[in-house]
Every structure is written in C-alpha cells, then in structure tokens.
Design a protein around this motif. Structure first.
Motif, PDB file in Angstrom:
ATOM      1  N   SER A   1     105.755 -50.162 -23.274  1.00 34.20           N
ATOM      2  CA  SER A   1     104.861 -51.659 -23.675  1.00 34.20           C
ATOM      3  C   SER A   1     105.588 -51.956 -24.901  1.00 34.20           C
ATOM      4  O   SER A   1     106.564 -51.912 -25.751  1.00 34.20           O
ATOM      5  CB  SER A   1     103.880 -51.680 -24.406  1.00 34.20           C
ATOM      6  OG  SER A   1     102.809 -49.829 -23.634  1.00 34.20           O
TER       7      SER A   1
ATOM      8  N   PHE B   1     106.212 -49.121 -17.512  1.00 32.73           N
ATOM      9  CA  PHE B   1     105.831 -48.194 -17.979  1.00 32.73           C
ATOM     10  C   PHE B   1     106.234 -48.215 -19.943  1.00 32.73           C
ATOM     11  O   PHE B   1     106.149 -46.899 -20.511  1.00 32.73           O
ATOM     12  CB  PHE B   1     106.066 -46.539 -17.687  1.00 32.73           C
ATOM     13  CG  PHE B   1     105.392 -46.565 -16.854  1.00 32.73           C
ATOM     14  CD1 PHE B   1     104.658 -46.724 -16.220  1.00 32.73           C
ATOM     15  CD2 PHE B   1     106.305 -46.124 -15.272  1.00 32.73           C
ATOM     16  CE1 PHE B   1     102.979 -45.588 -15.573  1.00 32.73           C
ATOM     17  CE2 PHE B   1     105.492 -45.955 -14.284  1.00 32.73           C
ATOM     18  CZ  PHE B   1     104.526 -45.486 -13.889  1.00 32.73           C
TER      19      PHE B   1
ATOM     20  N   LEU C   1      91.228 -52.576 -32.312  1.00 36.00           N
ATOM     21  CA  LEU C   1      91.569 -52.450 -30.364  1.00 36.00           C
ATOM     22  C   LEU C   1      92.040 -51.185 -31.077  1.00 36.00           C
ATOM     23  O   LEU C   1      92.654 -50.801 -32.426  1.00 36.00           O
ATOM     24  CB  LEU C   1      92.833 -53.600 -31.135  1.00 36.00           C
ATOM     25  CG  LEU C   1      93.521 -52.960 -29.271  1.00 36.00           C
ATOM     26  CD1 LEU C   1      92.437 -54.018 -28.017  1.00 36.00           C
ATOM     27  CD2 LEU C   1      95.235 -53.977 -28.661  1.00 36.00           C
ATOM     28  N   GLN C   2      92.116 -50.420 -30.250  1.00 39.68           N
ATOM     29  CA  GLN C   2      91.889 -48.811 -30.179  1.00 39.68           C
ATOM     30  C   GLN C   2      93.157 -48.253 -28.967  1.00 39.68           C
ATOM     31  O   GLN C   2      92.397 -49.438 -27.473  1.00 39.68           O
ATOM     32  CB  GLN C   2      90.850 -48.424 -30.796  1.00 39.68           C
ATOM     33  CG  GLN C   2      89.902 -47.645 -31.955  1.00 39.68           C
ATOM     34  CD  GLN C   2      89.072 -48.359 -32.020  1.00 39.68           C
ATOM     35  OE1 GLN C   2      88.486 -48.951 -31.149  1.00 39.68           O
ATOM     36  NE2 GLN C   2      89.697 -49.059 -33.214  1.00 39.68           N
ATOM     37  N   GLY C   3      93.495 -47.766 -28.783  1.00 43.54           N
ATOM     38  CA  GLY C   3      94.195 -47.497 -27.729  1.00 43.54           C
ATOM     39  C   GLY C   3      94.925 -46.076 -27.772  1.00 43.54           C
ATOM     40  O   GLY C   3      95.581 -45.109 -28.486  1.00 43.54           O
ATOM     41  N   LYS C   4      94.958 -45.696 -26.445  1.00 38.52           N
ATOM     42  CA  LYS C   4      96.230 -44.713 -26.357  1.00 38.52           C
ATOM     43  C   LYS C   4      97.462 -44.484 -25.310  1.00 38.52           C
ATOM     44  O   LYS C   4      97.079 -45.442 -24.255  1.00 38.52           O
ATOM     45  CB  LYS C   4      94.628 -43.359 -25.569  1.00 38.52           C
ATOM     46  CG  LYS C   4      95.329 -42.262 -25.281  1.00 38.52           C
ATOM     47  CD  LYS C   4      94.077 -41.179 -24.468  1.00 38.52           C
ATOM     48  CE  LYS C   4      95.291 -40.163 -23.926  1.00 38.52           C
ATOM     49  NZ  LYS C   4      94.423 -39.229 -23.558  1.00 38.52           N
ATOM     50  N   ILE C   5      98.258 -44.116 -26.040  1.00 41.61           N
ATOM     51  CA  ILE C   5      99.693 -44.282 -25.049  1.00 41.61           C
ATOM     52  C   ILE C   5     100.024 -42.899 -24.588  1.00 41.61           C
ATOM     53  O   ILE C   5      99.920 -42.074 -25.165  1.00 41.61           O
ATOM     54  CB  ILE C   5     100.344 -45.465 -25.461  1.00 41.61           C
ATOM     55  CG1 ILE C   5     101.111 -45.901 -25.619  1.00 41.61           C
ATOM     56  CG2 ILE C   5     101.118 -44.586 -26.977  1.00 41.61           C
ATOM     57  CD1 ILE C   5     102.447 -46.940 -25.466  1.00 41.61           C
ATOM     58  N   THR C   6     101.083 -42.826 -23.401  1.00 46.58           N
ATOM     59  CA  THR C   6     101.552 -41.538 -23.402  1.00 46.58           C
ATOM     60  C   THR C   6     103.066 -42.000 -23.416  1.00 46.58           C
ATOM     61  O   THR C   6     103.658 -43.092 -22.607  1.00 46.58           O
ATOM     62  CB  THR C   6     101.502 -41.232 -21.859  1.00 46.58           C
ATOM     63  OG1 THR C   6      99.578 -41.006 -22.198  1.00 46.58           O
ATOM     64  CG2 THR C   6     101.617 -38.959 -22.426  1.00 46.58           C
ATOM     65  N   ALA C   7     103.714 -41.015 -24.752  1.00 54.13           N
ATOM     66  CA  ALA C   7     105.089 -42.068 -24.584  1.00 54.13           C
ATOM     67  C   ALA C   7     105.993 -40.592 -24.846  1.00 54.13           C
ATOM     68  O   ALA C   7     104.993 -40.130 -25.972  1.00 54.13           O
ATOM     69  CB  ALA C   7     105.134 -43.015 -25.573  1.00 54.13           C
TER      70      ALA C   7
ATOM     71  N   LYS D   1      94.474 -50.847 -34.607  1.00 57.88           N
ATOM     72  CA  LYS D   1      94.538 -51.810 -34.964  1.00 57.88           C
ATOM     73  C   LYS D   1      93.795 -52.357 -35.306  1.00 57.88           C
ATOM     74  O   LYS D   1      93.457 -53.313 -33.911  1.00 57.88           O
ATOM     75  CB  LYS D   1      96.096 -52.730 -34.725  1.00 57.88           C
ATOM     76  CG  LYS D   1      96.170 -53.880 -35.093  1.00 57.88           C
ATOM     77  CD  LYS D   1      95.961 -54.339 -36.307  1.00 57.88           C
ATOM     78  CE  LYS D   1      96.179 -55.502 -36.397  1.00 57.88           C
ATOM     79  NZ  LYS D   1      95.270 -56.823 -37.167  1.00 57.88           N
TER      80      LYS D   1
ATOM     81  N   ILE E   1      99.183 -51.125 -38.216  1.00 62.98           N
ATOM     82  CA  ILE E   1      98.955 -49.760 -37.295  1.00 62.98           C
ATOM     83  C   ILE E   1      99.124 -48.592 -37.798  1.00 62.98           C
ATOM     84  O   ILE E   1      99.721 -48.135 -38.365  1.00 62.98           O
ATOM     85  CB  ILE E   1     100.013 -49.841 -36.166  1.00 62.98           C
ATOM     86  CG1 ILE E   1      99.912 -49.757 -34.918  1.00 62.98           C
ATOM     87  CG2 ILE E   1     100.949 -49.861 -36.583  1.00 62.98           C
ATOM     88  CD1 ILE E   1      99.939 -49.859 -33.850  1.00 62.98           C
TER      89      ILE E   1
ATOM     90  N   PHE F   1      96.673 -45.122 -31.347  1.00 67.65           N
ATOM     91  CA  PHE F   1      97.142 -46.224 -31.885  1.00 67.65           C
ATOM     92  C   PHE F   1      95.491 -47.406 -32.499  1.00 67.65           C
ATOM     93  O   PHE F   1      95.296 -47.271 -31.401  1.00 67.65           O
ATOM     94  CB  PHE F   1      97.904 -46.863 -31.319  1.00 67.65           C
ATOM     95  CG  PHE F   1      98.171 -47.679 -30.794  1.00 67.65           C
ATOM     96  CD1 PHE F   1      98.015 -47.347 -29.505  1.00 67.65           C
ATOM     97  CD2 PHE F   1      97.867 -48.878 -30.734  1.00 67.65           C
ATOM     98  CE1 PHE F   1      98.018 -47.907 -28.079  1.00 67.65           C
ATOM     99  CE2 PHE F   1      97.911 -49.397 -29.493  1.00 67.65           C
ATOM    100  CZ  PHE F   1      97.748 -49.201 -28.654  1.00 67.65           C
TER     101      PHE F   1
END
Lengths: 141, 251
Positions: free
Chosen positions: B198, B196, B151-157, B148, B205, B146
């Motif tokens: 967030s 786990f 800010l960049q992020g990686k999420i395992t969901a 925005k 986004i 994701f």
C-alpha cells in the motif's frame, strides 16, 4: 484526509493493498488503486481503479473509473466508467462514457447527463413541429 | 561561524575526517570541530553550538547523527535561525540526493557557497525528528490500526516505511507466496502481482498495533519509539545548505 496532495502535484497517488481495510473517506487528487476493502466514500480528481480483490461499500466519484471488483454504492464518473468482466456493481451509476463488458454484473439505475441533455434538446426541437402539425389538423376540422 | 559535529574518530572514519578538515581549511571555512563521545552526546554538542551562537551547524557523519542534530535544531526555540549543513558518509543516500552532493569535495563546496533551502521534516511524537526514513518493522506480519482525520484503517504488514513528506509504504512479505511459487515466478520470469503493498500520504497519522503490542519504530537503525505512535509532517521547519548545482538542475 489520507492521500491528500497539494493541488497540481502529480504522484503515484494512493494504493490500498489487498490486506487493508479502511473505514471513512478516502480522497486523493491523484489516482487511487484499490485492492482491499473500503467502507466509505472514495473520491479522486483523476482515476479510481477497483481491482478484482477489492470491495467498496460506499459512493465513488472520479474522472475515470474502472471496476473489476465489487462496488456496493453509487458511482459517478465525470469521464469514463468501465465495468470489467469480473466487476460487480450494485448501485446507481452516472457517467458520460459507459462501458459494461460481457460477464459484468450491474444492478441499479444508470443515468448519462449528456445523453439526457441530448434527448431533452431533441424533444424541444420536435415540440414546435408537433404543435404546428396539430394546428393544421385543427384548421381542417 | 561554522560548527562541525563529527562522529567519534575511529579507524577509517578518522582518516576521512582528516581529509574533510583539510578540504574545509583549503576552502577557508574551517570552524570549531567537535566529536561525540560517552561524555558528550550529539544532542548535547548541538545544544552547546547553539548556546555559543553558531549560525551554521554541520553534521559530518551518518544518518543517525544527522537526525539527532535535526531533532535539537527543530525543537530548540533559540535555534530558529540556525542553518544545517551536511557532509554525509554515503553519497548514494536520499539525503545526499536531496542536497545534490556527490562526494566530500562537493559537500564542502556546498557549505562554502551556502544556498539555503527550507525543508520538510517528520516528527515522531513527542519530540523526535527525522529527515531520512522511519521504519515500523516486525519479524512477522502483524495487524496494525492507523487513523488520520476521518479515516481509520487496519493493515496486516511486517514493514511500514515512512518517508519525508509523510509518504507511507506498507508491505507484507509473507503474502508474496511460498518458496516454490517464488521459484516458479523466477524461472518463468513472471513478475508477481503486487497487491499486498500500500502507498498513501498524510499530514498526521497514528499507528497502533493490535493488543497494544509495542512494535519498534526505527530511524537510522535505532529504535526511537514504539507503537502506539503518532507521526506528523512538519513543513519548512529547517533551513539546510544545498549545492549550488541544484539551481541549474531546477532551471
């Protein structure tokens, strides 16, 4: 920025889960809880909690900061900074109220602006006395 | 003045709709009533209401119906002054709480006394709006990127829930532990440490699944988009009728 809040609002803030990796600036007017990994700046107007599973590579600043995880960067707490027994901090810290618990690791420079002001004031106070003392010695000579 | 868009009258819904029509008649706010069908979609009916010059469009039905009407009202330039009223199917929903109505009668009364409030909506690009919730859900956890602003992020969901105001909740059920550990926690009344999940907010986004996988984005159980997707918060884009009681509550 992510976690942006309108000024004055109070909410649950931002929670970064243990399965999250972030790169960039994380800023929130409310509390921030970090369980995951962040590479970049973390800023809060209130508190930042770095839990045991967290790793932050970058500067942190907030009013109250508690570190139970690993931080590789400078920490600035306008209020209280607490490094918990599992906490590891590699970087300079600036705080008004500091607590480093037994078992914590801290490698870096520490400065306390309030304490420094106090020392400076004491030195200033002591200086005229020293000068007058020196004057007397001179007269004797 | 009032333009009521209803779901197709079937079984219990038909009985309910009759009851609503009776109450609206008693309150003196009966207007044109239309129902969606294979020949006329909800979007077409909403457009028709705007063209006819109705100033109040009332959604009588479930969240899917409300979100479809909202999409038309928020995107049509000529619908700028059109107000939305809602008589939902369920009164324990987020939407019902938002407009402070508890039953059919209070929903109808709210329409009569017309207290207007500008509300925020979320939009899924290019042009899908929602007032309730959107869900990016996969049957197993999956890496999602994701971004925005800075800010960049990686999420395992396996589940990303997006609420109005662009509040984002993510969760990975697979990390809750296996069945024995869940049973152990249940047996000893231990609450699992939820590390786990967030939560964060944003104004805009973008979600992108790893390997460009197309994970469905659902609004009211209907797939409206697939990743990659950009979701944005739009403030005060729609006027909605809320119950007068809300004034007391706020005071």
């Amino acid at each position: 920025m992510i976690g942006d809040k309108r000024p004055g609002t109070s909410g649950p803030g931002t929670v970064v889960g243990a399965n999250v990796k972030l790169v960039g600036t994380l800023q929130d007017a409310s509390d921030i809880i970090v369980h995951g990994r962040i590479e970049g700046e973390v800023i809060s107007s209130q508190s930042i909690s770095v839990t045991e599973t967290a790793y932050i590579k970058g500067p942190i600043s907030a009013e109250v900061i508690a570190v139970a995880g690993k931080v590789n960067g400078s920490i600035t707490a306008t209020g209280k900074l607490e490094i918990l027994p599992t906490g590891k901090v590699f970087g300079s810290i600036t705080s008004k109220d500091l607590s480093i618990r037994s078992g914590a690791i801290f490698v870096g420079k520490c400065s306390m602006p309030e304490g420094e002001k106090e020392v400076a004031a004491e030195e200033k106070e002591a200086a005229p006395k020293e000068a007058s003392k020196g004057g007397a010695d001179y007269e004797v000579e | 003045m009032y333009y009521y868009i209803m779901e197709p009258p079937k079984g219990k819904i038909a009985t309910r709709q009759e009851k609503i029509k009776d109450i609206l008649g008693d309150l003196g706010i009966a207007g044109e009533t239309v129902s969606s069908s294979a020949a006329r979609t909800i979007e077409e009916l909403t457009h028709l209401g705007i063209v006819k010059g109705y100033s109040t469009v009332v959604a009588v039905g479930g969240e899917a119906l409300v979100n479809k009407i909202i999409t038309v009202l928020a995107t049509e330039k000529t619908a700028k002054d059109v107000v939305l009223g809602v008589i939902p199917n369920e009164f324990d929903s987020i939407l019902a709480r938002k407009i402070n109505i508890h039953d059919i009668r209070s929903a109808c009364s709210a329409l009569k006394f017309r207290r207007l409030e500008s509300i925020d909506l979320c939009s899924i690009e290019p042009n899908r709006y929602f007032i309730t919730e959107a869900l990016i859900e996969n049957n197993r956890n999956y890496p999602i990127y994701f971004s925005k602003d800075n800010l960049q992020g990686k999420i395992t969901a396996d589940r990303i829930l997006i609420k109005p105001g662009l509040e984002i909740f993510t969760h990975d059920r697979s990390l809750e532990g296996n069945t024995p550990s869940k049973f152990y926690r249940w047996l000893f009344g231990k609450k699992p440490d939820d590390i786990f999940s967030s939560y964060f907010t944003a104004k805009k986004i973008r979600f992108e699944a790893e390997n460009n996988a197309a994970i469905p984005v659902k609004v009211s159980d209907e797939v409206v988009a697939k990743t990659p997707v950009t979701i944005q918060s739009r403030s005060k884009v729609l006027k909605i009728i809320v119950a007068r009681d809300k004034i007391k509550e706020e005071n």
